[in-house]
Design an enzyme around this catalytic site. Structure first.
Site, PDB file in Angstrom:
ATOM      1  N   THR A   1       0.830  -1.204   0.000  1.00  0.00           N
ATOM      2  CA  THR A   1       0.000   0.000   0.000  1.00  0.00           C
ATOM      3  C   THR A   1       0.860   1.248   0.000  1.00  0.00           C
ATOM      4  O   THR A   1       1.986   1.230   0.511  1.00  0.00           O
ATOM      5  CB  THR A   1      -0.944   0.016   1.231  1.00  0.00           C
ATOM      6  OG1 THR A   1      -1.770   1.185   1.154  1.00  0.00           O
ATOM      7  CG2 THR A   1      -0.186   0.046   2.547  1.00  0.00           C
TER       8      THR A   1
ATOM      9  N   ASP B   1      -7.672  -3.987  -0.590  1.00  0.00           N
ATOM     10  CA  ASP B   1      -8.495  -3.022  -1.301  1.00  0.00           C
ATOM     11  C   ASP B   1      -9.728  -2.773  -0.457  1.00  0.00           C
ATOM     12  O   ASP B   1     -10.304  -3.706   0.106  1.00  0.00           O
ATOM     13  CB  ASP B   1      -8.889  -3.529  -2.695  1.00  0.00           C
ATOM     14  CG  ASP B   1      -9.262  -2.380  -3.608  1.00  0.00           C
ATOM     15  OD1 ASP B   1      -8.420  -1.479  -3.801  1.00  0.00           O
ATOM     16  OD2 ASP B   1     -10.405  -2.354  -4.117  1.00  0.00           O
TER      17      ASP B   1
ATOM     18  N   GLY C   1      -9.349   9.415   4.637  1.00  0.00           N
ATOM     19  CA  GLY C   1     -10.406   9.082   3.677  1.00  0.00           C
ATOM     20  C   GLY C   1     -11.756   9.679   4.058  1.00  0.00           C
ATOM     21  O   GLY C   1     -11.862  10.873   4.367  1.00  0.00           O
TER      22      GLY C   1
HETATM   23  P1  ITT Z   1      -3.419   1.607  -1.809  1.00  0.00           P
HETATM   24  O1  ITT Z   1      -4.155   1.134  -3.055  1.00  0.00           O
HETATM   25  O2  ITT Z   1      -2.015   2.024  -2.094  1.00  0.00           O
HETATM   26  O3  ITT Z   1      -3.549   0.647  -0.680  1.00  0.00           O
HETATM   27  P2  ITT Z   1      -5.553   3.527  -1.719  1.00  0.00           P
HETATM   28  O4  ITT Z   1      -5.899   4.657  -0.799  1.00  0.00           O
HETATM   29  O5  ITT Z   1      -5.581   3.821  -3.189  1.00  0.00           O
HETATM   30  O6  ITT Z   1      -4.129   2.974  -1.306  1.00  0.00           O
HETATM   31  P3  ITT Z   1      -7.721   1.702  -2.077  1.00  0.00           P
HETATM   32  O7  ITT Z   1      -7.546   1.621  -3.543  1.00  0.00           O
HETATM   33  O8  ITT Z   1      -8.012   0.446  -1.303  1.00  0.00           O
HETATM   34  O9  ITT Z   1      -6.462   2.324  -1.360  1.00  0.00           O
HETATM   35  O10 ITT Z   1      -8.864   2.766  -1.818  1.00  0.00           O
HETATM   36  C1  ITT Z   1      -9.423   2.835  -0.555  1.00  0.00           C
HETATM   37  C2  ITT Z   1     -10.133   4.167  -0.408  1.00  0.00           C
HETATM   38  O11 ITT Z   1     -11.373   3.940   0.302  1.00  0.00           O
HETATM   39  C3  ITT Z   1      -9.301   5.087   0.478  1.00  0.00           C
HETATM   40  O12 ITT Z   1      -8.430   5.896  -0.289  1.00  0.00           O
HETATM   41  C4  ITT Z   1     -10.381   5.875   1.186  1.00  0.00           C
HETATM   42  O13 ITT Z   1     -10.829   6.906   0.357  1.00  0.00           O
HETATM   43  C5  ITT Z   1     -11.493   4.848   1.343  1.00  0.00           C
HETATM   44  N1  ITT Z   1     -11.330   4.114   2.618  1.00  0.00           N
HETATM   45  C6  ITT Z   1     -10.969   2.817   2.783  1.00  0.00           C
HETATM   46  N2  ITT Z   1     -10.869   2.516   4.082  1.00  0.00           N
HETATM   47  C7  ITT Z   1     -11.161   3.643   4.748  1.00  0.00           C
HETATM   48  C8  ITT Z   1     -11.214   3.979   6.105  1.00  0.00           C
HETATM   49  O14 ITT Z   1     -10.892   3.104   7.043  1.00  0.00           O
HETATM   50  N3  ITT Z   1     -11.556   5.218   6.435  1.00  0.00           N
HETATM   51  C9  ITT Z   1     -11.866   6.120   5.495  1.00  0.00           C
HETATM   52  N4  ITT Z   1     -11.832   5.904   4.183  1.00  0.00           N
HETATM   53  C10 ITT Z   1     -11.468   4.664   3.799  1.00  0.00           C
END
Ligand code: ITT
Length: 196
Positions: free
Chosen positions: A7, A71, A155
């Site tokens: 990540t 993800d 997020g």
């Molecule tokens: P990696 O792919 O590098 O792990 P990313 O942020 O792009 O980082 P994802 O593709 O899994 O990760 O997207 C997850 C998104 O969903 C994240 O960027 C947040 O916007 C949201 N999200 C996931 N878990 C969350 C949480 O615990 N609290 C708040 N938002 C969350």
């Protein structure tokens, strides 16, 4: 135990460090510790497929260690479960968390949406040092607030009120989140499997 997290999200990394702290001999690394590492596009159709893409890409350059890809995202019932797998880039390819939140709240007012029920979903893929593939999932139900409140987490935390609570995750903070979140549930299942 050497665990490599596939990540680039520092908010996730913080939560993994807290959630796995009972593993006394744990050393956590991330893809950022490999300067030449290039993530592959997340072009899967499901959270699991995207978690597999992340874990497999890192495993290809880090064999013989534990590798975890995750993800996750937010599914809002009134938006037909969007943003879903597009949560990180909902407002555009390089969108900041605040821009994604602004888009989400706007989408919910363009055509006023009465159903603000939502869930966070987390799908993790773990490779053991000998190459076995394990899957762990978690879901946290809640509702979307009408405005962002709170400073903690990352997020969509400022607009997510977990079921049974009156505050957002960004107000409740890591003490609550690391017990009850979608990610905490997946991590607990991982820890159970390690002990089995
Ligand atoms: P990696 O792919 O590098 O792990 P990313 O942020 O792009 O980082 P994802 O593709 O899994 O990760 O997207 C997850 C998104 O969903 C994240 O960027 C947040 O916007 C949201 N999200 C996931 N878990 C969350 C949480 O615990 N609290 C708040 N938002 C969350």
């Amino acid at each position: 135990m050497e665990l490599w997290l596939a990540t680039g999200n520092k908010g996730k990394v913080n939560e993994y460090k807290i959630g796995l702290k009972e593993l006394a001999d744990l050393k956590i690394f991330t893809q950022a510790d490999i300067p030449s590492f290039t993530p592959r596009p997340e072009d899967g159709k499901t959270f699991l497929e995207n978690a597999q893409i992340k874990a497999r890409t890192l495993k290809a350059v880090k064999s013989g260690v534990w590798v975890l890809g995750e993800d996750s995202g937010l599914e809002v019932e009134g938006l037909n479960n969007l943003p879903g797998i597009h949560s990180a880039r909902y407002a555009g390819p390089k969108a900041a968390d605040s821009e994604n939140i602004a888009k989400l709240l706007k989408m919910m007012t363009i055509r006023p949406i009465a159903n603000r029920k939502a869930r966070f979903v987390c799908s993790t893929v773990v490779f053991t040092p000998d190459g076995a593939e394990w899957h762990f999932d978690g879901v946290m139900n809640g509702t979307i607030s009408t405005k962002p409140v709170g400073q903690l987490g990352f997020g969509y935390d400022p607009v997510f009120i977990p079921e049974g609570q009156t505050q957002t995750l960004a107000e409740l903070g890591p003490g609550f989140k690391n017990q009850h979140s979608h990610r905490a549930q997946a991590l607990k299942a991982f820890l159970e499997k390690l002990k089995a």
